[in-house]
Design an enzyme around this catalytic site. Structure first.
Site, short mmCIF file in Angstrom:
data_model
loop_
_atom_site.label_atom_id
_atom_site.label_comp_id
_atom_site.label_asym_id
_atom_site.label_seq_id
_atom_site.Cartn_x
_atom_site.Cartn_y
_atom_site.Cartn_z
N LYS A 188 0.70 -0.96 -0.40
CA LYS A 188 0.14 0.33 0.03
C LYS A 188 0.94 1.48 0.31
O LYS A 188 0.62 2.29 -0.54
CB LYS A 188 -0.92 -0.23 1.20
N ARG A 232 -3.65 3.07 8.29
CA ARG A 232 -4.16 1.65 8.00
C ARG A 232 -2.38 1.26 7.37
O ARG A 232 -1.41 1.60 7.65
CB ARG A 232 -4.50 2.15 6.04
N GLY A 256 -8.39 -6.95 4.21
CA GLY A 256 -9.10 -7.76 5.25
C GLY A 256 -8.87 -7.90 5.89
O GLY A 256 -9.24 -8.16 7.65
N MET A 291 -5.98 -7.58 8.05
CA MET A 291 -5.57 -6.40 9.03
C MET A 291 -6.30 -5.10 9.27
O MET A 291 -7.36 -4.55 8.96
CB MET A 291 -3.83 -5.78 8.67
N ARG A 304 -4.04 -1.32 -5.98
CA ARG A 304 -2.87 -2.94 -5.99
C ARG A 304 -3.68 -3.54 -6.63
O ARG A 304 -4.76 -3.39 -7.12
CB ARG A 304 -3.05 -3.09 -4.26
N HIS A 328 -15.78 -8.47 2.42
CA HIS A 328 -14.73 -9.11 2.38
C HIS A 328 -15.45 -10.07 2.13
O HIS A 328 -14.05 -10.94 1.38
CB HIS A 328 -14.32 -9.20 4.30
N SER A 351 12.16 -42.22 -5.98
CA SER A 351 11.28 -41.48 -5.51
C SER A 351 11.30 -41.63 -4.35
O SER A 351 10.62 -42.34 -3.36
CB SER A 351 10.52 -42.21 -5.98
N CYS A 358 6.45 -38.04 -4.59
CA CYS A 358 5.14 -38.30 -5.24
C CYS A 358 4.47 -38.41 -4.06
O CYS A 358 3.82 -39.25 -3.83
CB CYS A 358 5.42 -40.12 -5.53
N TYR A 373 11.59 -34.70 -12.31
CA TYR A 373 9.63 -35.18 -11.65
C TYR A 373 9.37 -34.76 -10.39
O TYR A 373 9.65 -35.25 -9.46
CB TYR A 373 9.29 -36.59 -12.77
#
Length: 875
Positions: free
Chosen positions: A23, A93, A102, A104, A337, A455, A765, A832, A852
């Site tokens: 922000k 804020r 929402g 904080m 934002r 919210h 694996s 896996c 993988y």
């Protein structure tokens, strides 16, 4: 020079996100661009970290710097804090570097007291506005800073409206509001035992502390855990000059997006309220107007806002979520934002921005949160059932998808019912950030109040949960747990269904069907696949799951758990017969009955995979999982097996283990009963031979995986059974066929001796579920009971079973991979466990060079996108 903790908006820019929070950095960027931003300063995230390091106190050094910057702010604004003649009021804020909508706290109108409010009334010539701002401030400060319940103040407002015979807050006059301020302060004193603070600087320091404190509130901690946001980041605090949307009928406040956050359509989308303050739009206490209506009400303001919205989107090259206030016909921008959006909108926007020439395909791939894809794969209503169902109400389609479940009225009830395996729909007057855990487990969310930017709507869209908001026709009694809609009364446990795409509400259970994937999805995933190097397989134990995963882009099966094939009717009988057999011959006879089933399943899966690889894990669970526990089932089984109940009970008692996790299971079963490994090898090899004969083009190379190995001799013992059985079958068939035997690394000792084990294994694996249990000494089934205390005390930030512990378990994975490849350079390595579908864990697997990851079918697209992002982020 002492450390700098405070920055004017004019001193920052968008690249200072880590220090100023999202922000603060964006307010600075808008200030630089000359946009109408009420000025102020940001207290940095470092000040928040220091606040916690110093035992939750703000040291004098930081307090003095805030004083100094407050003076600079007074100069910029030409007003003075606490001066009744020309008062400066501020909003306080929070703003962390990751958007946490929402989660904080915010305080508006800070700096008011009994003297300043009179000055404000005289200065503006509007006593009603001054006292409206004052009562809001007392209420917010009491709630956020002193943690008093908001509802007690709401009761006083309702009583005042009733006394005056009016419906809306806006119908109360200046005297009513002045009286309310007195009642609010009396309530505060009664609860707190002291007067409401009147010194403006004390109010400011109380508010700054409250924002820092809110970084560590339960809802923020849950949100961070769900979104992988580190606790160490802290939050910044933005102190900004107040502009007033509640100063009359040519003032107002609103929230808008540069594109539709539900569909991604390129048009201004949002809502505003006339004569209101920021929280009113989001809290959904009044029903707002569509942003397009502002064009008729205040054409010049609308045109200016539309131009700024376009500038901001072009500047950030992404859909923006903006908050604005109009004070006496003048527009102010309070924040911008990158907007939260649904998964479908995320894909639409990413693809559109590429087509509009705003971003590259690479940037588009990095824009979409992999976890969001989950929502695209979720069920929709069955079209036929939907036609037959009659809606009992309709409200705002706040977050798409279909939800069907039992009504619950609180987040706690949602969690309780969900833990019992029930699907629930959370029905609330309006949700608040405290409801986050209940919202996370609900199929859908229905609220009585609140707009498209409430919210409930914003959080549900971020989570990919179906939400219908702002159904004002509902009469709800949350205490007594029932609500009325469309002439029907619903109690806790009754079924309702929600359509988050149309906003329709059904007073019955409407069945759902699988999601249909759109063209954007295939195009976008094509881009992702072009960048990733990590392969993605699936965990599947039957042809249906295998087909589903292939549809979602799986490149094979990384884990087929063979025991899941044993639990049906005739199969379980044969397994039980094997367990009670006292001789190898008896066991072999029983196993021969299972062989055709197992072989048939493998054949079916090989056909579905069409030549993609499949790693088949041999029997893993302890045998006690296959025997009955209920008296009547034991008797029935004893009769079937033609043995006495006592004999069977003795067998069952003999299987009992104090710690089955570390007991007689995995490869230990094959060491004790080699005939199990022989039968399973026969099933795998014969299935591959059969399907290769049908489809030579598939060229299936079976991958057999020995589970739970901890010692090389153990692996060699079982592998010898596999190879002697396989070689004979292949020779008898007279066909040449390759096959591989590897192991699952899930015991720390296997990871430590991986160089030895690799001499006998064609592949590794990592079973990270068990490796995590063994490394931490936790049982995955029981850890949930105490992990909450670990989160609360900041011992762990996330669940090690959901997100790979890279520091400990990850170190074992990396070490075992290096050791294994030092002994066998062509060793293929994958994981896996459940972690195969977690984006941060996928990135770790990419970094350490695995071949993988394997995950459940629905998480395959998540892993594909996470793997692409890992490749792009680690170029």
């Amino acid at each position: 020079m002492s450390h700098k903790y405070v920055y004017l908006f004019s001193e920052g820019n968008k690249d200072m996100r880590e220090l100023l929070g999202g922000k603060g950095a964006n307010l600075a960027e808008m200030t630089l661009a000359g946009m109408p931003v009420p000025q102020g300063f940001t207290v940095s995230t470092e000040a928040c970290t220091k606040y916690y390091d110093d035992g939750k106190v703000i040291v004098p050094e930081i307090e003095n710097e805030i004083k100094e910057y407050l003076a600079k702010m007074e100069e910029i604004c030409g007003k003075k804090f606490g001066d009744p003649k020309n008062p400066l009021l501020v909003s306080v804020r929070s703003g962390s570097r990751a958007s946490m909508p929402g989660m904080m706290d915010t305080i508006l109108n800070l700096g008011l007291n009994d003297v300043v409010v009179e000055g404000l009334a005289a200065f503006t010539g509007n006593a009603r506005f001054a006292y409206d701002s004052y009562r809001r401030f007392v209420q917010m400060y009491s709630d956020v800073v002193m943690e008093m319940s908001k509802s007690e103040f709401e009761k006083l407002i309702d009583a005042m409206k009733e006394k005056k015979g009016v419906k809306m807050d806006t119908e109360l006059d200046a005297d009513d509001l002045k009286e309310l301020v007195g009642q609010f302060k009396a309530l505060y004193k009664g609860k707190m035992g002291s007067d409401f603070p009147t010194e403006p600087f004390d109010q400011l320091m109380g508010a700054v502390k409250a924002v820092f404190r809110s970084w560590d509130n339960p809802r923020a901690n849950v949100y961070r855990r769900m979104n992988d946001i580190p606790y160490s980041w802290g939050t910044a605090v933005n102190v900004q000059a107040m502009v007033f949307g509640n100063s009359g009928d040519n003032s107002g406040t609103g929230v808008a997006f540069t594109r539709d956050p539900a569909t991604g359509e390129k048009k201004l989308f949002g809502e505003y309220l006339i004569n209101a303050q920021g929280e009113d739009v989001v809290a959904g206490i009044r029903t707002p107007s569509q942003i397009s209506h502002l064009h008729d009400q205040m054409p010049a303001v609308y045109d200016e806002f539309a131009a700024i919205a376009t500038r901001l989107e072009n500047h950030y090259k992404d859909m923006q979520d903006m908050e604005f206030t109009i004070e006496n016909g003048k527009l102010y921008m309070l924040q911008t934002r990158n907007g939260k959006r649904t998964a479908a909108a995320a894909l639409q926007i990413a693809v559109d921005l590429v087509d509009e020439g705003m971003i590259t395909e690479e940037e588009a791939v990095l824009r979409v949160d992999p976890k969001q894809l989950d929502a695209l794969l979720h069920p929709q209503f069955d079209a036929k059932a939907l036609k037959a169902a009659k809606p009992i109400g309709k409200a705002l389609a706040a977050s798409p998808g279909a939800a069907c479940g039992k009504v619950v009225f609180t987040a706690e009830a949602a969690k309780e019912w969900h833990d019992k395996g029930e699907k629930v729909v959370l029905v609330r007057l309006e949700t608040s950030p405290e409801d986050i855990e209940g919202m996370a487990v609900a199929q859908g969310i229905l609220t009585v109040r609140g707009g498209m930017t409430s919210h409930a709507a914003v959080v549900a869209r971020g989570m990919g949960t179906c939400c219908v908001s702002g159904c004002g026709e509902i009469t709800i009694n949350e205490e007594e747990k029932h609500f009325e809609l469309g002439g029907q009364n619903f109690h806790e446990g009754d079924y309702i269904s929600l359509d988050g795409t149309t906003g329709a509400i059904y007073g019955e259970a409407v069945p759902t069907v699988e999601a249909a994937i759109s063209g954007n999805f295939d195009r976008f995933m094509g881009w992702a696949d072009s960048y990733r190097t990590l392969k993605v397989r699936t965990n599947a134990d039957n042809p249906k799951d295998a087909a589903q995963a292939v549809k979602y882009g799986a490149e094979g099966i990384g884990l087929c758990r063979t025991e899941h094939m044993f639990f049906e009717g005739e199969r379980i009988k044969a397994i039980r017969e094997m367990i009670v057999s006292k001789t190898a011959e008896g066991r072999a006879t029983a196993l021969a009955k299972i062989l055709p089933y197992q072989q048939g399943d493998f054949e079916e899966m090989y056909r579905v995979l069409e030549g993609r690889p499949m790693t088949i894990r041999f029997l893993d669970p302890p045998l006690h999982e296959f025997v009955p526990t209920k008296e009547e089932d034991i008797k029935e089984l004893a009769d079937e097996l033609k043995i006495t109940v006592t004999e069977l009970k003795n067998v069952i008692a003999g299987l009992h283990e104090f710690n089955p996790m570390m007991g007689h299971r995995g490869c230990r079963l094959a060491v004790t009963y080699p005939e199990i490994a022989a039968m399973q090898t026969t099933a795998v090899i014969n299935a591959a031979l059969t399907v290769n004969k049908e489809h030579p083009e598939y060229n299936i190379i079976p991958e057999i995986m020995i589970p739970l190995v901890g010692e090389i001799k153990e692996l060699k013992f079982v592998k010898d059974i596999v190879t002697s059985t396989a070689n004979k079958l292949i020779a008898d068939a007279g066909i040449e066929m390759e096959y591989h035997v590897g192991t699952m690394i899930e015991i720390p000792r296997a990871a430590l001796t991986a160089d030895e084990i690799a001499t006998e294994a064609d592949f590794f694996s990592f079973g990270t579920n068990d490796l995590t249990q063994m490394t931490f000494g936790f049982s995955r089934d029981d850890a949930g009971k105490f992990l909450d205390s670990y989160y609360e005390n900041k011992i762990y930030e996330s669940d090690p079973f959901a997100r790979l512990d890279q520091h400990g378990v990850g170190k074992l994975v990396e070490m075992a991979t290096k050791l294994g490849r030092s002994a066998r350079s062509d060793l293929k390595v994958g994981i896996c466990g459940e972690h195969g579908g977690d984006p941060s864990s996928v990135e770790f697997c990419h970094k350490i060079g695995l071949n993988y990851v394997s995950c459940s079918p629905f998480r395959v697209p998540i892993a594909r996108l996470a793997a692409a992002q890992a490749a792009l982020n680690n170029k």
